[in-house]
Write a protein that holds these residues in place. Structure first.
Motif, PDB file in Angstrom:
ATOM      1  N   TYR A 116      42.316  41.090  40.185  1.00 43.64           N
ATOM      2  CA  TYR A 116      42.795  41.987  39.812  1.00 43.64           C
ATOM      3  C   TYR A 116      44.451  41.532  38.932  1.00 43.64           C
ATOM      4  N   SER A 172      47.374  40.043  35.268  1.00 43.90           N
ATOM      5  CA  SER A 172      48.134  41.261  34.729  1.00 43.90           C
ATOM      6  C   SER A 172      49.311  40.194  34.870  1.00 43.90           C
ATOM      7  N   THR A 229      49.018  46.811  42.403  1.00 46.89           N
ATOM      8  CA  THR A 229      47.276  47.781  42.160  1.00 46.89           C
ATOM      9  C   THR A 229      46.602  48.218  42.598  1.00 46.89           C
ATOM     10  N   ARG A 275      43.310  41.713  31.258  1.00 44.80           N
ATOM     11  CA  ARG A 275      41.686  42.584  32.311  1.00 44.80           C
ATOM     12  C   ARG A 275      41.335  43.024  31.759  1.00 44.80           C
ATOM     13  N   LEU A 309      37.797  40.631  33.430  1.00 43.14           N
ATOM     14  CA  LEU A 309      37.176  40.986  34.865  1.00 43.14           C
ATOM     15  C   LEU A 309      35.975  42.152  33.786  1.00 43.14           C
TER      16      LEU A 309
END
Length: 272
Positions: free
Chosen positions: A64, A68, A197, A223, A227
Motif C-alpha cells: 500500500y 504513495s 497508512t 494506488r 493496487l
C-alpha cells in the motif's frame, strides 16, 4: 514563420540547457545520492517496520505504501529540488547572468523542467523496482492502468515543478531554500497519507487539508494503478475518483503557472 522559428530556437536552447543541468547534477555525486535515496530509504524503513495485511484484501502495508512513495518521490525531485536549485541559481548570480544573455527565459525553465522530469523517471523506476523485488508489489498488465499512471505522473510532475519554481522566490538565500521547500513537503506527506497508512484512517480535518493539495491525489492515482479494488475500503471514499484526480492536478498546474508568472524573481533580494 518567424514565431515558429523563435519557438523552435527556444526549445533547442531549452534542451541544451537541460543537458547542462543533467551533467552538473550527475557530477555532484552527493547530490545524486541524497536526492534519489531519501524516498527510497523512507520506503524501505517504513515497509520493513509496518507488516500486516489489510482486512478484506491481500494487500500488505508495504504494498500500500509503495505507490504513495512514488508520489512522494515525484514531489521530492520536482518541488523540493527545483525550489532549492533555482534559489541557489538566484543567490549565486546565475539567474542574473542568464537574464542578461540573448536567451529566452522559457529556455531556462524548459531546461529545468526536462531535467526534473528525467530525474523523476529514474526515481520512480527505482521505487517501483524496490516495491516489486522487496515487497512483492504486483506490476499491472492492463494497458489502461499504465495509461492512468502516465497521465497522473505527467500532471503531477507538471504541477509540482511549477510550484517548486514559484516557491523558490520565497527563499531569501540558498541556505534557507532547503527549509522553505522541505517543511511544506514533509507536512503534506503526512497529511496526504504518504507516511500514514491507510489514508482513510487519518483524522477528518487532516484529510480535508491534504485534499487541497496535489500530493494526496497523485498518491491516490498511483494506488489505483498498482493496487486491487479490494483495497478501496481503506480509502477516504470507496472510489479511485479518477475524474477528481485529473481536475485537482490540472487546477494546480494552472495555479502553479499563475504563481510563477506573478511571483518569480530573477534577482536576489540583496541585488535590488
Amino acid at each position: 514563420m518567424r514565431t515558429f522559428a523563435l519557438r523552435r530556437s527556444a526549445a533547442l536552447l531549452g534542451l541544451h540547457r537541460a543537458g547542462v543541468e543533467l551533467k552538473t547534477f550527475f557530477r555532484e555525486r552527493d547530490a545524486v545520492v541524497f536526492t534519489l535515496s531519501l524516498p527510497i530509504v523512507v520506503f524501505v524503513l517504513l515497509g520493513a517496520m509496518f507488516d500486516g495485511v489489510y482486512p478484506g484484501s491481500d494487500v500488505t502495508t508495504a504494498q500500500y505504501l509503495a505507490p504513495s512513495m512514488i508520489a512522494a518521490g515525484v514531489a521530492s525531485t520536482t518541488f523540493v529540488n527545483l525550489g532549492t536549485g533555482i534559489a541557489a541559481d538566484r543567490d549565486d548570480g546565475t539567474l542574473k547572468r542568464l537574464r542578461g544573455m540573448p536567451m529566452p527565459p522559457s529556455a531556462y525553465f524548459l531546461g529545468k523542467a526536462v531535467t526534473a522530469l528525467l530525474i523523476t523517471v529514474v526515481e520512480a523506476g527505482l521505487l517501483l523496482v524496490i516495491g516489486v523485488v522487496g515487497f512483492d508489489l504486483t506490476v499491472p498488465t492492463d494497458p489502461a492502468r499504465w495509461l492512468t499512471f502516465g497521465w497522473v505522473f505527467l500532471l503531477g510532475v507538471t504541477a509540482c515543478s511549477l510550484l517548486g519554481i514559484a516557491v523558490s522566490s520565497l527563499a531569501g538565500s540558498a541556505r534557507s531554500a532547503a527549509a522553505v521547500t522541505n517543511l511544506p513537503y514533509l507536512v503534506l506527506a503526512f497529511i496526504s497519507g504518504i507516511y500514514f497508512t491507510p489514508v482513510g484512517q487519518l483524522p477528518g480535518p487532516l484529510v480535508t487539508a491534504g485534499s487541497l493539495f496535489p500530493l494526496k491525489w497523485m498518491a491516490q492515482g498511483f494506488r489505483s494503478v498498482f493496487l486491487p479494488d479490494t483495497i478501496l475500503a481503506q480509502e477516504v471514499v470507496p472510489s479511485w475518483e479518477h475524474g477528481r484526480i485529473a481536475l485537482v492536478l490540472a487546477a494546480w498546474c494552472i495555479g502553479g503557472l499563475v504563481l510563477c508568472l506573478t511571483t518569480f524573481r530573477w534577482r536576489g533580494r540583496r541585488d535590488r
